[in-house]
Design a protein around this motif. Structure first.
Motif, PDB file in Angstrom:
ATOM      1  N   CYS A  72      -2.016  29.613  13.648  1.00 42.61           N
ATOM      2  CA  CYS A  72      -1.980  30.379  12.401  1.00 42.61           C
ATOM      3  C   CYS A  72      -3.359  30.478  11.766  1.00 42.61           C
ATOM      4  CB  CYS A  72      -0.972  29.787  11.417  1.00 42.61           C
ATOM      5  SG  CYS A  72      -1.287  28.093  10.919  1.00 42.61           S
ATOM      6  N   GLY A  73      -4.284  29.611  12.180  1.00 40.39           N
ATOM      7  CA  GLY A  73      -5.644  29.685  11.679  1.00 40.39           C
ATOM      8  C   GLY A  73      -6.589  28.980  12.627  1.00 40.39           C
ATOM      9  N   VAL A  74      -7.667  29.645  12.997  1.00 43.12           N
ATOM     10  CA  VAL A  74      -8.647  29.061  13.913  1.00 43.12           C
ATOM     11  C   VAL A  74     -10.034  29.339  13.353  1.00 43.12           C
ATOM     12  CG1 VAL A  74      -9.536  28.979  16.274  1.00 43.12           C
ATOM     13  CG2 VAL A  74      -7.111  29.505  15.868  1.00 43.12           C
ATOM     14  N   GLY A  75     -10.868  28.304  13.331  1.00 38.91           N
ATOM     15  CA  GLY A  75     -12.227  28.483  12.851  1.00 38.91           C
ATOM     16  C   GLY A  75     -13.216  27.661  13.647  1.00 38.91           C
TER      17      GLY A  75
ATOM     18  N   ALA B 133      -8.518  29.159   5.401  1.00 42.40           N
ATOM     19  CA  ALA B 133      -8.552  30.443   4.698  1.00 42.40           C
ATOM     20  C   ALA B 133      -7.823  31.538   5.461  1.00 42.40           C
ATOM     21  CB  ALA B 133     -10.001  30.858   4.447  1.00 42.40           C
ATOM     22  N   ALA B 134      -7.775  31.404   6.789  1.00 43.62           N
ATOM     23  CA  ALA B 134      -7.124  32.432   7.606  1.00 43.62           C
ATOM     24  C   ALA B 134      -5.639  32.570   7.282  1.00 43.62           C
ATOM     25  CB  ALA B 134      -7.301  32.116   9.092  1.00 43.62           C
ATOM     26  N   ASP B 135      -4.989  31.467   6.899  1.00 48.15           N
ATOM     27  CA  ASP B 135      -3.570  31.527   6.529  1.00 48.15           C
ATOM     28  C   ASP B 135      -3.209  30.273   5.742  1.00 48.15           C
ATOM     29  OD1 ASP B 135      -0.853  31.849   6.280  1.00 48.15           O
ATOM     30  OD2 ASP B 135      -0.526  32.483   8.347  1.00 48.15           O
ATOM     31  N   PRO B 136      -3.579  30.222   4.462  1.00 51.93           N
ATOM     32  CA  PRO B 136      -3.315  29.031   3.643  1.00 51.93           C
ATOM     33  C   PRO B 136      -1.835  28.787   3.378  1.00 51.93           C
ATOM     34  CG  PRO B 136      -4.194  30.806   2.288  1.00 51.93           C
ATOM     35  CD  PRO B 136      -4.314  31.257   3.703  1.00 51.93           C
ATOM     36  N   VAL B 137      -1.010  29.763   3.664  1.00 50.95           N
ATOM     37  CA  VAL B 137       0.432  29.592   3.477  1.00 50.95           C
ATOM     38  C   VAL B 137       1.048  28.876   4.680  1.00 50.95           C
ATOM     39  CG1 VAL B 137       2.644  30.765   3.199  1.00 50.95           C
ATOM     40  CG2 VAL B 137       0.624  31.588   1.964  1.00 50.95           C
ATOM     41  N   SER B 138       0.787  29.410   5.868  1.00 50.28           N
ATOM     42  CA  SER B 138       1.408  28.854   7.071  1.00 50.28           C
ATOM     43  C   SER B 138       0.885  27.479   7.427  1.00 50.28           C
ATOM     44  CB  SER B 138       1.199  29.807   8.254  1.00 50.28           C
ATOM     45  OG  SER B 138       1.824  31.039   8.021  1.00 50.28           O
TER      46      SER B 138
ATOM     47  N   SER C 107     -10.270  33.311  12.872  1.00 48.98           N
ATOM     48  CA  SER C 107      -9.099  34.170  13.029  1.00 48.98           C
ATOM     49  C   SER C 107      -8.795  34.795  11.679  1.00 48.98           C
ATOM     50  CB  SER C 107      -7.892  33.357  13.525  1.00 48.98           C
ATOM     51  OG  SER C 107      -7.489  32.414  12.566  1.00 48.98           O
ATOM     52  N   LEU C 108      -8.504  36.080  11.701  1.00 51.42           N
ATOM     53  CA  LEU C 108      -8.151  36.783  10.463  1.00 51.42           C
ATOM     54  C   LEU C 108      -6.646  36.967  10.350  1.00 51.42           C
ATOM     55  CD1 LEU C 108     -10.923  39.563  10.444  1.00 51.42           C
ATOM     56  CD2 LEU C 108     -11.031  37.221   9.568  1.00 51.42           C
ATOM     57  N   GLY C 109      -6.012  37.205  11.477  1.00 51.83           N
ATOM     58  CA  GLY C 109      -4.571  37.384  11.489  1.00 51.83           C
ATOM     59  C   GLY C 109      -4.036  37.241  12.892  1.00 51.83           C
ATOM     60  N   VAL C 110      -2.855  36.668  13.002  1.00 53.25           N
ATOM     61  CA  VAL C 110      -2.204  36.506  14.312  1.00 53.25           C
ATOM     62  C   VAL C 110      -0.800  37.082  14.204  1.00 53.25           C
ATOM     63  CG1 VAL C 110      -1.489  34.902  16.124  1.00 53.25           C
ATOM     64  CG2 VAL C 110      -3.532  34.405  14.748  1.00 53.25           C
ATOM     65  N   GLY C 111      -0.442  37.926  15.161  1.00 47.24           N
ATOM     66  CA  GLY C 111       0.909  38.477  15.222  1.00 47.24           C
ATOM     67  C   GLY C 111       1.575  37.990  16.495  1.00 47.24           C
ATOM     68  N   PRO C 112       2.318  36.893  16.437  1.00 49.33           N
ATOM     69  CA  PRO C 112       2.896  36.331  17.665  1.00 49.33           C
ATOM     70  C   PRO C 112       4.372  36.639  17.850  1.00 49.33           C
ATOM     71  CG  PRO C 112       2.913  34.666  15.960  1.00 49.33           C
ATOM     72  CD  PRO C 112       2.471  35.960  15.312  1.00 49.33           C
ATOM     73  N   GLY C 113       4.793  36.705  19.089  1.00 46.64           N
ATOM     74  CA  GLY C 113       6.199  36.691  19.432  1.00 46.64           C
ATOM     75  C   GLY C 113       7.022  37.876  18.961  1.00 46.64           C
ATOM     76  N   GLN C 114       6.417  39.041  18.889  1.00 45.46           N
ATOM     77  CA  GLN C 114       7.161  40.218  18.432  1.00 45.46           C
ATOM     78  C   GLN C 114       7.733  40.996  19.618  1.00 45.46           C
ATOM     79  OE1 GLN C 114       7.733  40.745  15.144  1.00 45.46           O
ATOM     80  NE2 GLN C 114       6.677  38.771  14.963  1.00 45.46           N
TER      81      GLN C 114
ATOM     82  N   ALA D 246      -0.447  41.124  12.353  1.00 49.87           N
ATOM     83  CA  ALA D 246      -1.758  40.480  12.349  1.00 49.87           C
ATOM     84  C   ALA D 246      -2.655  41.088  11.266  1.00 49.87           C
ATOM     85  CB  ALA D 246      -2.411  40.595  13.724  1.00 49.87           C
ATOM     86  N   ALA D 247      -2.652  42.409  11.173  1.00 46.52           N
ATOM     87  CA  ALA D 247      -3.475  43.090  10.163  1.00 46.52           C
ATOM     88  C   ALA D 247      -2.980  42.782   8.750  1.00 46.52           C
ATOM     89  CB  ALA D 247      -3.457  44.596  10.412  1.00 46.52           C
ATOM     90  N   ASP D 248      -1.670  42.771   8.568  1.00 50.90           N
ATOM     91  CA  ASP D 248      -1.107  42.482   7.244  1.00 50.90           C
ATOM     92  C   ASP D 248      -1.463  41.063   6.784  1.00 50.90           C
ATOM     93  OD1 ASP D 248      -0.021  44.992   7.116  1.00 50.90           O
ATOM     94  OD2 ASP D 248       2.029  44.363   7.629  1.00 50.90           O
ATOM     95  N   HIS D 249      -1.437  40.103   7.717  1.00 53.13           N
ATOM     96  CA  HIS D 249      -1.794  38.733   7.371  1.00 53.13           C
ATOM     97  C   HIS D 249      -3.239  38.657   6.898  1.00 53.13           C
ATOM     98  CE1 HIS D 249       1.528  36.376   9.744  1.00 53.13           C
ATOM     99  NE2 HIS D 249       1.996  37.067   8.721  1.00 53.13           N
ATOM    100  N   ALA D 250      -4.122  39.372   7.606  1.00 53.44           N
ATOM    101  CA  ALA D 250      -5.535  39.372   7.223  1.00 53.44           C
ATOM    102  C   ALA D 250      -5.721  39.933   5.818  1.00 53.44           C
ATOM    103  CB  ALA D 250      -6.353  40.165   8.237  1.00 53.44           C
ATOM    104  N   VAL D 251      -5.043  41.025   5.544  1.00 52.76           N
ATOM    105  CA  VAL D 251      -5.152  41.653   4.221  1.00 52.76           C
ATOM    106  C   VAL D 251      -4.617  40.720   3.147  1.00 52.76           C
ATOM    107  CG1 VAL D 251      -4.328  43.545   2.784  1.00 52.76           C
ATOM    108  CG2 VAL D 251      -5.063  43.989   5.144  1.00 52.76           C
ATOM    109  N   GLU D 252      -3.483  40.088   3.420  1.00 55.46           N
ATOM    110  CA  GLU D 252      -2.835  39.223   2.438  1.00 55.46           C
ATOM    111  C   GLU D 252      -3.701  38.019   2.076  1.00 55.46           C
ATOM    112  OE1 GLU D 252       1.219  36.473   1.955  1.00 55.46           O
ATOM    113  OE2 GLU D 252       0.946  37.762   3.716  1.00 55.46           O
ATOM    114  N   HIS D 253      -4.328  37.406   3.087  1.00 54.51           N
ATOM    115  CA  HIS D 253      -5.020  36.143   2.835  1.00 54.51           C
ATOM    116  C   HIS D 253      -6.532  36.293   2.650  1.00 54.51           C
ATOM    117  CE1 HIS D 253      -1.249  34.264   3.627  1.00 54.51           C
ATOM    118  NE2 HIS D 253      -1.229  34.595   4.904  1.00 54.51           N
ATOM    119  N   LEU D 254      -7.123  37.320   3.245  1.00 55.02           N
ATOM    120  CA  LEU D 254      -8.578  37.443   3.189  1.00 55.02           C
ATOM    121  C   LEU D 254      -9.054  38.758   2.582  1.00 55.02           C
ATOM    122  CD1 LEU D 254      -9.229  36.000   6.756  1.00 55.02           C
ATOM    123  CD2 LEU D 254      -9.834  34.864   4.626  1.00 55.02           C
TER     124      LEU D 254
END
Length: 517
Positions: free
Chosen positions: A277-280, A294-299, A426-433, A443-451
């Motif tokens: 969910c976040g890689v740096g 920061a890539a996904d402070p929720v998950s 990582s800005l966004g990850v869209g897994p398992g769809q 993936a794009a929506d996650h990036a917009v939401e968090h960053l």
């Protein structure tokens, strides 16, 4: 009552044997075991006295004799059997205490030779064990020193070992010899460097721990480890703090661990439900952690953090700002450990050699109803041909760095998987769809939401498999993505390439897919 005792692991054997003698048991023994018992004052009948044949061939032949195996296999309730062994002057053996040459310990040594390994294959021991275990109705057979106490207790209280215990001991023998033979077979297979998957697959694992339950509370579970010298596995980790790991903890942590092995520089992987969910990555671990967070402070909340460098006090304090389920690192400073331990429910794991990867010929196993799917692990990142630029615009050096960063991440995201990255984050990850375009949008929506939407401008997108249509490219264009990495190989590749060319997006093919189901 007669017992035959021949053990490689001599822990507790003298005390056990002395108590058997006190109970009136006659002891037959061999080689080093007989020597140790005699030196300890235990009366012993030498094996050669029973067989009438000397131990020979450097001890290779001791117990392979009818006087031994007739005494083991004779069914006491069979009049013909008892008549025959009486005519042959064979004394029945009622208790067998045997454990085997240390083949596992031998092959686990560094630089062990094939000759040394082969020499530590036990022949007489397994043969005696199997004979005794087959005739469990009349013979008690002990392969594990942990069972000495229970056997003695029954002999002291009832003057015999119960039928239920004999059956338990018999089943334990066949489990033991099956695992022993499997180790030998797998060792020889590796020595032969066989590349094909075997016609008959046998494997052996040793239990690390029982678990309260599996994926769900109504499922039983345990954790087993492979028998090998490989380092850097989760099974080798030392837990420094926190309650025991659950089934889901181990499964999820393993996904993060395998991903962090792809990186050489200081890197932090945050994982939730076996998906990154976040890689740096950064020059300093604290900065790498802040990127991953920061890539996904929720998950990341309640998730797993795996790092490939020693955790210092500054990074530990940052980690402790939220609830993290598990932290894995190759080492910790003393101050960092104390900071992390201030959180009661965090599990802290130390895993040395965290960067050591599995060998290319390691197996990946997936159980299905009535069968097992077996494949070698997905050990490669790119095909041997490497990356091929397929668009009019070539990616810049910076874009190529971002592409490879995203490609490493998507390799460990469940399929269909999309990852977006920039500046070693990582800005966004869209897994398992079930749809690749859904994964791209997620993936794009996650990036917009968090960053923020501006984070996507000039970023790189990775797809674990080819794009079946150009619709995912439309998502990339709308998001401001400037470079794409994917395997290629679709019948609509030209349509996808054209869409990239029209938008000024650089795209490269890897020639290698990374499905992960």
């Amino acid at each position: 009552m007669r017992a035959l005792i021949s053990v490689s692991d001599k822990s507790g054997i003298v005390e056990f044997s002395k108590k058997l003698v006190d109970l009136g048991v006659e002891i037959v023994s061999t080689g080093g075991t007989a020597k140790k018992l005699i030196e300890s004052g235990v009366p012993v009948i030498g094996i050669s006295e029973v067989t009438g044949f000397p131990e020979c061939l450097d001890g290779r032949v001791k117990t392979l004799h009818p006087n031994i195996h007739a005494g083991l296999l004779a069914i006491r309730g069979n009049e013909e059997h008892m008549k025959q062994i009486k005519e042959l002057d064979v004394t029945p053996i009622d208790l067998v205490v045997v454990n085997l040459y240390p083949f596992k310990a031998t092959i686990m040594k560094d630089n062990v030779t094939r000759e040394d390994a082969i020499e530590n294959i036990d022949i007489g021991g397994p043969t005696m064990l199997r004979s005794a275990a087959k005739n469990y109705g009349d013979v008690a057979v002990v392969v594990d020193p942990a069972d000495y106490e229970g056997v003695l207790k029954e002999l002291e209280e009832n003057k015999e070992v119960s039928a239920d215990t004999k059956f338990y001991l018999s089943s334990k023998v066949f489990e033991h010899t099956a695992a022993y033979d499997t180790l030998i077979a797998n060792y020889m297979r590796k020595e032969r460097k066989v590349e094909e998957l075997p016609e008959t697959l046998t494997m052996t694992f040793e239990k690390v721990q029982d678990m309260r339950y599996g994926e769900n509370p109504h499922q039983k579970a345990a954790f087993y480890k492979e028998v090998n010298k490989q380092k850097g596995y989760l099974a080798n980790a030392e837990q420094l703090h926190g309650k025991e790991l659950s089934f889901n903890n181990i499964n999820d942590t393993n996904g993060a661990l395998e991903l962090v092995k792809e990186f050489d520089e200081p890197t932090v992987v945050a994982c939730k439900h076996a998906n990154p969910c976040g890689v740096g990555s950064a020059d300093k671990l604290i900065d790498a952690y802040k990127k991953a967070y920061a890539a996904d402070p929720v998950s990341i909340y309640g998730g797993i953090v795996v790092v490939n460098r020693e955790i210092d006090a500054e990074t530990a304090a940052e980690i402790n700002k939220i609830f993290i389920e598990i932290v894995v690192a190759p080492s910790y400073t003393e101050e960092a450990i104390e900071i992390l331990k201030s959180k009661k429910n965090i599990r802290i794991l130390k895993l040395e050699n965290i960067n050591e990867k599995q060998p290319d010929d390691a197996y990946d196993l997936k159980k299905v109803g009535g069968g097992l799917l077996v494949q070698t692990i997905d050990s490669k990142l790119l095909s041997e041909e490497g990356i091929k630029v397929v668009t009019e615009r070539k990616p810049s050096d910076k874009e190529m760095e971002d592409l490879l960063f995203a490609w490493k991440i998507v390799k460990y995201a469940k399929s269909n998987g999309i990852s977006i990255a920039k500046d070693k984050q990582s800005l966004g990850v869209g897994p398992g769809q079930v749809s690749r375009i859904w994964a791209a949008k997620q993936a794009a929506d996650h990036a917009v939401e968090h960053l923020g939407k501006e984070s996507l401008e000039g970023s790189a997108l990775a797809s674990d498999a080819f794009f079946p249509f150009a619709d995912s490219i439309e998502v990339a264009v709308e998001s401001g993505i400037k470079a794409i990495i994917q395997p290629g190989g679709s019948i609509r590749d030209e349509e996808v390439i054209k869409a990239c060319n029209d938008a000024g997006i650089a795209m490269v093919f890897t020639g290698m897919r990374h499905f992960k189901h």
